[in-house]
Design an enzyme around this catalytic site. Structure first.
Site, PDB file in Angstrom:
ATOM      1  N   LYS A 113      36.895  70.692  59.480  1.00 57.02           N
ATOM      2  CA  LYS A 113      38.071  70.785  58.597  1.00 57.02           C
ATOM      3  C   LYS A 113      39.304  71.196  59.399  1.00 57.02           C
ATOM      4  O   LYS A 113      40.398  70.693  59.168  1.00 57.02           O
ATOM      5  CB  LYS A 113      37.818  71.772  57.456  1.00 57.02           C
ATOM      6  CG  LYS A 113      36.831  71.211  56.463  1.00 57.02           C
ATOM      7  CD  LYS A 113      36.694  72.076  55.229  1.00 57.02           C
ATOM      8  CE  LYS A 113      35.533  71.587  54.398  1.00 57.02           C
ATOM      9  NZ  LYS A 113      35.856  71.079  53.108  1.00 57.02           N
ATOM     10  N   LYS A 195      28.479  60.703  56.702  1.00 56.68           N
ATOM     11  CA  LYS A 195      27.625  61.104  55.582  1.00 56.68           C
ATOM     12  C   LYS A 195      28.144  60.571  54.249  1.00 56.68           C
ATOM     13  O   LYS A 195      29.355  60.560  54.036  1.00 56.68           O
ATOM     14  CB  LYS A 195      27.630  62.646  55.552  1.00 56.68           C
ATOM     15  CG  LYS A 195      26.564  63.286  54.716  1.00 56.68           C
ATOM     16  CD  LYS A 195      26.761  64.796  54.628  1.00 56.68           C
ATOM     17  CE  LYS A 195      27.581  65.139  53.420  1.00 56.68           C
ATOM     18  NZ  LYS A 195      27.491  66.507  52.943  1.00 56.68           N
ATOM     19  N   LYS A 198      30.387  63.243  48.050  1.00 61.06           N
ATOM     20  CA  LYS A 198      31.044  63.060  46.761  1.00 61.06           C
ATOM     21  C   LYS A 198      32.552  63.087  46.863  1.00 61.06           C
ATOM     22  O   LYS A 198      33.249  62.574  45.997  1.00 61.06           O
ATOM     23  CB  LYS A 198      30.518  64.062  45.725  1.00 61.06           C
ATOM     24  CG  LYS A 198      30.558  65.524  46.106  1.00 61.06           C
ATOM     25  CD  LYS A 198      30.103  66.358  44.912  1.00 61.06           C
ATOM     26  CE  LYS A 198      29.076  67.420  45.253  1.00 61.06           C
ATOM     27  NZ  LYS A 198      29.566  68.530  46.055  1.00 61.06           N
TER      28      LYS A 198
HETATM   29  P1  ATP Z   1      31.487  67.410  49.381  1.00 57.95           P
HETATM   30  O1  ATP Z   1      31.863  65.981  49.596  1.00 57.95           O
HETATM   31  O2  ATP Z   1      32.198  68.043  48.211  1.00 57.95           O
HETATM   32  O3  ATP Z   1      31.506  68.241  50.610  1.00 57.95           O
HETATM   33  P2  ATP Z   1      28.738  66.603  49.386  1.00 57.95           P
HETATM   34  O4  ATP Z   1      28.647  65.284  48.692  1.00 57.95           O
HETATM   35  O5  ATP Z   1      28.717  66.595  50.851  1.00 57.95           O
HETATM   36  O6  ATP Z   1      29.999  67.408  48.867  1.00 57.95           O
HETATM   37  P3  ATP Z   1      27.282  68.971  48.798  1.00 57.95           P
HETATM   38  O7  ATP Z   1      27.650  69.592  47.516  1.00 57.95           O
HETATM   39  O8  ATP Z   1      27.899  69.550  50.032  1.00 57.95           O
HETATM   40  O9  ATP Z   1      27.558  67.421  48.784  1.00 57.95           O
HETATM   41  O10 ATP Z   1      25.718  68.960  49.005  1.00 57.95           O
HETATM   42  C1  ATP Z   1      24.768  69.243  48.056  1.00 57.95           C
HETATM   43  C2  ATP Z   1      23.384  69.203  48.669  1.00 57.95           C
HETATM   44  O11 ATP Z   1      23.029  67.854  48.920  1.00 57.95           O
HETATM   45  C3  ATP Z   1      23.280  69.916  50.020  1.00 57.95           C
HETATM   46  O12 ATP Z   1      21.986  70.456  50.144  1.00 57.95           O
HETATM   47  C4  ATP Z   1      23.488  68.811  51.006  1.00 57.95           C
HETATM   48  O13 ATP Z   1      22.880  69.081  52.239  1.00 57.95           O
HETATM   49  C5  ATP Z   1      22.813  67.641  50.295  1.00 57.95           C
HETATM   50  N1  ATP Z   1      23.495  66.392  50.636  1.00 57.95           N
HETATM   51  C6  ATP Z   1      24.774  66.057  50.345  1.00 57.95           C
HETATM   52  N2  ATP Z   1      25.073  64.826  50.788  1.00 57.95           N
HETATM   53  C7  ATP Z   1      23.942  64.386  51.399  1.00 57.95           C
HETATM   54  C8  ATP Z   1      23.618  63.181  52.083  1.00 57.95           C
HETATM   55  N3  ATP Z   1      24.506  62.224  52.248  1.00 57.95           N
HETATM   56  N4  ATP Z   1      22.368  63.049  52.572  1.00 57.95           N
HETATM   57  C9  ATP Z   1      21.451  64.022  52.405  1.00 57.95           C
HETATM   58  N5  ATP Z   1      21.701  65.193  51.785  1.00 57.95           N
HETATM   59  C10 ATP Z   1      22.924  65.375  51.283  1.00 57.95           C
END
Ligand code: ATP
Ligand code: LTN
Length: 332
Positions: A113, A195, A198
């Site tokens: 970030k 990755k 969301k």
């Molecule tokens: P943001 O975009 O708001 O950072 P995010 O989509 O990365 O959110 P998180 O809320 O950070 O999602 O993650 C929720 C859970 O799901 C965590 O345990 C994270 O490791 C897992 N997770 C999120 N995205 C993935 C992915 N692409 N593959 C596997 N696990 C994921």
């Protein structure tokens, strides 16, 4: 039921993706039979970015509905909203005094970030992993099921627990991360180097749990592939196809070599159709059930109210022990 405990959470910063389902929630569902599980909507983590208040409230409730619709039993598990249990914030302050600047400086998520020069680089982004450690340690958790990206934060949590225990004697259980073998890092469909997330700027890269079958089909069909025309697992040469194989494997339970055999000589079109179909069928019952649950506001309120009460009861003994060890005067 075993007394072994699990804690995990997701922040309500956007609509849940297939990545968070495969990387986290799917495993939560499997683990609920063996452990006493706390599954949290970590809204205090969500405010490290700016949110529209109405949207944050709506997303928190939607996420709760999606947890239950994914198969988490609200009676067997403790499902609640982080800000309803103030012990998280109390312990977080305390643990902040046992977390080193050097450690926090090394956190990849924080460093990313900063290096991207994101706006609103507030102190919450920096101390985010400390609050996460408080979430976990408050309940003497044994296991923390997360995707690959969160492993470093769980390791920091372990270091904080070990440090505290070293100074004050056995206080916290030192937890283990639980990262799935397949699906720990689902990639974006449009950029298989990064990755699926969301809050991605490109919604075409992510499949959301609430996407319609039509949206899923369109996104999978447009997913980035390559010119090899072979369905083989090779993250270096074929990152897009390998990502689709991972998704297909998680949705169907098939191994990679079985998948390769299934699509031998069939081309990417047929493979993509099969992936889309598998994801549609995986998510359909969750989407339908979520809609049903969301319409029943009283049921949602009941779940999070009773969840917070049960969580606070489990948190209290840890906090009491911690303040005693620290030397705070007990409350009169
Ligand atoms: P943001 O975009 O708001 O950072 P995010 O989509 O990365 O959110 P998180 O809320 O950070 O999602 O993650 C929720 C859970 O799901 C965590 O345990 C994270 O490791 C897992 N997770 C999120 N995205 C993935 C992915 N692409 N593959 C596997 N696990 C994921
Ligand atoms: N930081 C995690 C969410 C999270 C969490 C936790 C996960 C907050 N507290 C405790 C496991 C255990 C994330 O960004 N996905």
């Amino acid at each position: 039921m075993s007394e072994k405990r699990i804690f995990s959470g997701i922040k309500p910063t956007g609509d849940l993706t297939l990545g968070s389902y495969i990387g986290a929630i799917k495993n939560w569902v499997e683990l609920q039979n063996e452990y006493l599980c706390l599954y949290c909507i970590v809204d205090m983590h969500a405010i490290t970015i700016r949110n529209d208040p109405e949207t944050l409230r709506r997303r928190s409730l939607e996420q709760l509905a999606q947890y239950v619709a994914s198969g988490l039993d609200p009676e067997r598990n403790i499902i609640y909203i982080q800000s309803h249990v103030p012990q998280h914030a109390e312990l977080s302050w305390i643990l902040g005094c046992y977390s080193m600047l050097g450690e926090l400086n090394r956190m990849t998520q924080y460093k990313d970030k900063v290096s991207k020069g994101e706006e609103n680089l507030n102190a919450g982004i920096y101390t985010y992993p400390v609050l996460m450690a408080a979430d976990i340690l408050l309940y003497q958790s044994d296991l923390v099921p997360v995707g690959e990206d969160q492993k470093q934060h769980v390791e920091l949590c372990r270091d904080i627990a070990i440090r505290f225990n070293h100074v004050y004697g056995e206080t916290f259980k030192v937890p283990e991360p639980f990262v799935p073998k397949v699906g720990a890092r689902i990639k974006s469909l449009t950029d298989p180097e990064s990755k699926m997330s969301k809050s991605d700027d490109d919604p075409q890269g992510s499949i959301f749990i609430m996407d319609s079958p039509d949206q899923i089909l369109k996104k999978v069909k447009r997913a980035v592939t390559d010119m090899e025309n072979r369905v083989t697992f090779d993250t270096e040469k074929q990152p897009g196809i390998s990502n689709l194989m991972t998704i297909y494997s998680s949705a169907t339970g098939k191994d990679f070599d079985v998948i390769t055999e299934e699509f031998e000589g069939k081309g990417y079109g047929a493979f993509k159709n099969a992936v889309a179909e598998a994801v549609i069928e995986l998510l359909r019952p969750i989407r339908e059930k979520s809609e049903e649950i969301l319409a029943d506001r009283a049921y949602l309120t009941e779940i999070y109210t009773s969840g917070a009460k049960r969580a606070a009861e489990l948190a209290e003994p840890t906090l009491k022990l911690v303040v005693e060890k620290l030397g705070f005067v007990p409350r009169g």
